[in-house]
Scaffold this active site. Structure first.
Site, PDB file in Angstrom:
ATOM      1  N   GLY B  10       0.895  -1.248  -0.075  1.00 48.73           N
ATOM      2  CA  GLY B  10      -0.167   0.163  -0.188  1.00 48.73           C
ATOM      3  C   GLY B  10       0.719   1.227  -0.092  1.00 48.73           C
ATOM      4  O   GLY B  10       2.209   0.987   0.010  1.00 48.73           O
ATOM      5  N   CYS B  11       0.466   2.444  -0.122  1.00 45.70           N
ATOM      6  CA  CYS B  11       1.374   3.521  -0.227  1.00 45.70           C
ATOM      7  C   CYS B  11       0.590   4.884   0.117  1.00 45.70           C
ATOM      8  O   CYS B  11      -0.476   4.995  -0.211  1.00 45.70           O
ATOM      9  CB  CYS B  11       1.919   3.734  -1.744  1.00 45.70           C
TER      10      CYS B  11
END
Ligand code: SF4
Ligand code: SF4
Lengths: 504, 386
Positions: B10-11
């Site tokens: 994720g980011c």
């Protein structure tokens, strides 16, 4: 005549207490197994296990069992091989059969499993989000040119002209099955179901009956070595044209429709005399090389003014990859690969059971080769040969097929029991027969509905699979072998299929 | 061949762009990414800056990461063969308490040897970068394209693929990528990015689901001047990768983001599709929205899907793509990952969260949520030279 040594394959059992002697079973049997003396009696030797009697008996008083007669167990000499020898010793002929290869070869589909999303990428719910199966059959360029225009819609327009494309609402089409080998109601049901489902049926090599003309936009017409029924009108009444070189059930050999199946209608549609055997030669007598094939492809394109895709059907054989590449370069818009489990109306058993390769391997090899050569876009890849459910379809697409074709599954949907006796012309279900009293058993309306239901069911399942994979378009599954894993396959098999083992 | 594990993540992503090519310090992007701290877990952060090397703007600038001196020697030997090295130096860093296991970080300002391109042009592709024998012919340069940039692409893929312990972080002109393992704000401080000035900056904070501890795995991913920061996972990675292989791109990093950079390079630079059209191929509208739209747009979108179906990026993503001429923000067609856009004066801001925009631009003229599958493209104004 001396007594046959061949033991009966099945035993017909009748419960004479429950039987009310309505004789429906006698009427229903296409193979003349049943008779009435003082009660129903069966000639077991003729029974093929088509289940027609058992299905229609109102009392459940008749059923079929496998003959338990025991041969001395022998891992090498199986009862099948012993019986085949008795048959040939008695007849001296080629043993015939119908439908696809039933031998227990490795089924690679059963050694492949699909992926699914968990946490890091969400799965998509097909009940709540659009899920797209639409597929276009036809040759695509490697890239598109775009021109700048000033319209209120946007500033770019397509500058490339695409070659003919056929829109399919599902990546599943019907496989080629000829009128002659199957009945007119069966043919009509396939055409109408294709029409209602936004997909294609394939005439096989038997020409196109006039009653199918209204469904032209959903029909692939076949040009096979016998050229049955091929004329300008035939080509004009099609959405696409397929040159049939080979068939999965009988690679390397021609077709055989026994004269008994060539009635008036069949004779007119095929443009051959009634009652004669329709024998299509093993090779096309005008195709002895790839350049000859190319000429025929372009002759058909010329004849139809380049308005429809022209493709080539081959059976999956050892060097299918090289052949497919040649076909793509010869100008074909699609390559139809038929695996060794593909069905047939009639084939020598020895060919059906021992020639050809599994479709799984053929798809992988052909897709790889076309990609290595950078010509994958040039052709649509259709794969066929014994697809049993949407899981097989999804795996075939993940291996690299654009489209799959189903023949046997479609016949089963119409009632076929896989008795493998299609070549006799006695199909009790009115499918693989031209005997009027049998043909009229198949209600085209009902058969259409069953086919539409089958396509719908499989398509819905495909959407479930896509959703689980976290993608919402079939093109994201196509050729995405990363989403497959192999179980119980050796290193070489994994390599050919281009998949990792489960756990990696 | 190197084989890296594929790691889902994720980011947080962010981009700041000035349409007048006015250069500003990397400090802004650092502040913007810092407020999204919770979107990463300390296992990867990085930045791309454009316009940061004006004195070498005609040179391909290679940012290299080496696991050891042997890889550096091998790579430099390789570079000397194919390029004129105008300058070679370590990438400046400062010691940082939370950054460790630092690889050797080096940058090279390169020009392609004219003779090299000549011979590259002359030879028809006997082996492409994706064929196995390529590693053995490291010495040779072959290929079927005749563009200097194609040559550079092949060299980058070769280094990544064949030289052990060497990884090209970026290879474009007048741009560079600074990335590594750590929280993005720490990585930025470590690389001293506030000392650079650029007209476009993108940043990334990573939340991978395991610990590779590998610096090359951080974003941005690049090829030539394309850089991509990506929040999400490309579920269609398998086919995107195979599709790109057909055109000689070998995906060495086993990361889905890599394919995005290559797809932009293929569709825009090599196939000549305008950016807007390339985005239409990568995140196409649904058929149900095209059916009945018989106009030029419907026809184009339909043809794109037919021809570029294997390039469709499927699965959750929001991306910020940088290139010399500007910046692109794009999400997947059902917008499974966030992307917000802001504008003020000549600045365009793109970020996973609005707070990141407001941190550096407290009163934007306009802030809006980017629509699913609809690209936001910021380009240098006409006549503006970076
Ligand atoms: S159909 Fe059933 S009930 Fe009727 S005659 Fe046959 S076995 Fe008896
Ligand atoms: S089509 Fe008819 S004859 Fe052929 S296998 Fe099926 S049931 Fe038997």
């Amino acid at each position: 005549m001396t007594k046959t040594l061949i033991p009966n394959e099945f035993l017909v059992k009748i419960d004479h207490i429950r039987c009310r002697r309505c004789k429906r079973c006698i009427l229903n049997c296409g193979f003349g197994v049943l008779n009435f003396q003082d009660r129903i009696v069966a000639d077991h030797s003729k029974c093929v296990a088509c289940h027609r009697c058992a299905t229609f008996c109102p009392e459940g008083a008749i059923w079929i069992e496998r003959n338990p007669l025991c041969f001395k167990p022998n891992a090498h000499w199986t009862p099948e091989s012993i019986k085949a020898i008795y048959k040939q010793a008695e007849t001296g002929g080629v043993l015939l059969t119908g439908m696809g290869n039933d031998r227990p070869y490795v089924n690679y589909f059963d050694h492949l499993v699909l992926d699914a999303c968990q946490v890091t990428n969400p799965s998509i719910d097909p009940l709540r989000e659009p899920m797209e199966l639409r597929t276009y059959l036809g040759s695509k360029p490697n890239s598109l040119q775009v021109e700048t225009v000033e319209t209120k819609e946007g500033s770019y327009a397509l500058a490339t002209r695409l070659s003919p494309q056929i829109k399919l609402e599902t990546p599943i089409i019907f496989a080629g099955m000829s009128f002659g080998s199957i009945s007119l109601p069966a043919h009509k049901a396939l055409a109408r179901a294709a029409h209602l489902s936004g997909t294609l049926m394939n005439t096989g090599e038997g020409g196109l009956h006039r009653e199918l003309y209204p469904y032209s936009s959903n029909i692939i017409v076949q040009v096979a070595s016998g050229r049955f029924g091929v004329n300008q009108e035939y080509l004009d009444r099609a959405a696409a044209i397929e040159i049939k070189i080979g068939q999965g059930a009988k690679p390397g050999i021609g077709g055989h429709l026994p004269g008994e199946k060539v009635n008036q209608e069949v004779s007119q549609t095929r443009m051959i005399p009634a009652g004669t055997d329709a024998l299509s030669p093993a090779p096309h007598h005008d195709i002895y090389s790839i350049e000859d094939l190319s000429q025929l492809i372009y002759a058909l394109k010329e004849a139809t003014r380049y308005t429809k895709p022209v493709g080539v059907k081959i059976s999956a054989v050892h060097n299918a990859a090289a052949i497919a590449s040649g076909i793509a370069r010869a100008g074909a818009d699609f390559v139809y690969l038929d695996g060794f489990r593909g069905g047939t109306g009639a084939a020598p058993t020895i060919i059906r059971d021992h020639v050809g390769i599994p479709i799984e391997m053929a798809i992988a090899a052909v897709d790889d080769r076309l990609r290595q050569e950078g010509i994958r876009n040039q052709v649509s890849l259709i794969a066929a040969g014994g697809f049993r459910h949407s899981g097989d379809v999804a795996k075939a697409i993940a291996l690299g097929a654009d489209i799959v074709a189903i023949g046997t599954a479609a016949l089963i949907a119409m009632g076929c029991r896989l008795c493998q006796k299609c070549y006799t012309g006695n199909c009790s279900w009115g499918i693989a027969t031209q005997r009027p009293e049998l043909v009229q058993r198949l209600d085209p309306e009902e058969a259409t509905e069953r086919l539409v239901n089958l396509l719908r069911g499989w398509s819905l399942e495909l959407k479930e699979i896509l959703g689980a994979l976290g993608v919402n378009a079939v093109e994201s599954l196509r050729g995405s072998r990363e989403r497959l894993r192999g179980i119980g396959l050796n290193q070489v098999e994994l390599e050919i299929l281009g998949v990792k083992p489960a756990g990696r | 061949m190197k084989n890296f594990p594929r790691i889902p993540s994720g980011c947080s992503i962010v981009g700041i762009f000035n349409k007048q090519a006015k250069r500003f310090s990397g400090a802004d992007i650092l502040r913007a990414i810092r407020v999204m701290h919770d979107r990463s877990n300390g296992l990867g952060g990085g930045f791309a800056g454009y316009g940061i090397y004006p004195e070498y703007k005609d040179c391909y600038t290679f940012h290299l990461m080496y696991e050891g001196e042997a890889s550096q020697h091998e790579t430099e030997h390789f570079l000397e063969k194919h390029f004129i090295i105008e300058r070679s130096e370590p990438i400046p860093t400062r010691p940082h308490p939370r950054i460790s296991d630092v690889p050797i970080l080096w940058r090279y300002f390169l020009r392609v040897k004219p003779r090299r391109v000549e011979s590259f042009r002359g030879r028809e592709g006997t082996a492409s970068a994706s064929s196995p024998q390529f590693c053995q012919v490291l010495e040779e340069t072959t290929g079927e394209h005749c563009d200097e940039r194609d040559f550079v692409v092949e060299q980058v893929i070769l280094i990544n693929r064949c030289i052990n312990g060497a990884f090209v972080a970026s290879s474009g002109k007048n741009m560079g990528v600074f990335k590594g393992v750590g929280y993005p704000e720490d990585i930025g401080e470590f690389y001293r990015i506030e000392e650079y000035e650029g007209y476009l900056w993108t940043g990334h904070g990573r939340f991978p689901t395991n610990t590779p501890g590998w610096w090359g795995g951080a974003h941005p991913f690049t090829i030539l001047d394309w850089s991509v920061v990506h929040n999400g996972e490309i579920s269609s990675y398998g086919i995107n990768k195979r599709y790109l292989e057909m055109f000689g791109y070998h995906c060495t990093l086993q990361t889905d983001t890599e394919v995005i950079a290559y797809l932009f390079d293929l569709l825009h630079r090599r196939h000549g599709l305008p950016l807007q059209v390339a985005c239409l191929a990568l995140a196409p509208p649904f058929w149900k929205d095209l059916d009945g739209n018989a106009g030029a747009k419907g026809e184009l979108a339909g043809a794109l899907r037919q021809v570029y179906g294997s390039a469709l990026l499927n699965g959750p993503f929001s991306i910020v793509v940088g290139y010399t001429g500007g910046v692109i923000g794009l999400t997947d067609r059902i917008k499974l990952r966030p992307l917000v856009c802001g504008e003020r004066d000549n600045f365009l801001y793109l970020a996973s969260e609005e707070c990141a925009i407001r941190e550096v631009c407290p009163a934007p003229d306009r802030v809006w949520a980017v629509k699913a599958g609809e690209p936001v493209i910021g380009q240098l104004e006409e006549g503006v030279q970076p």
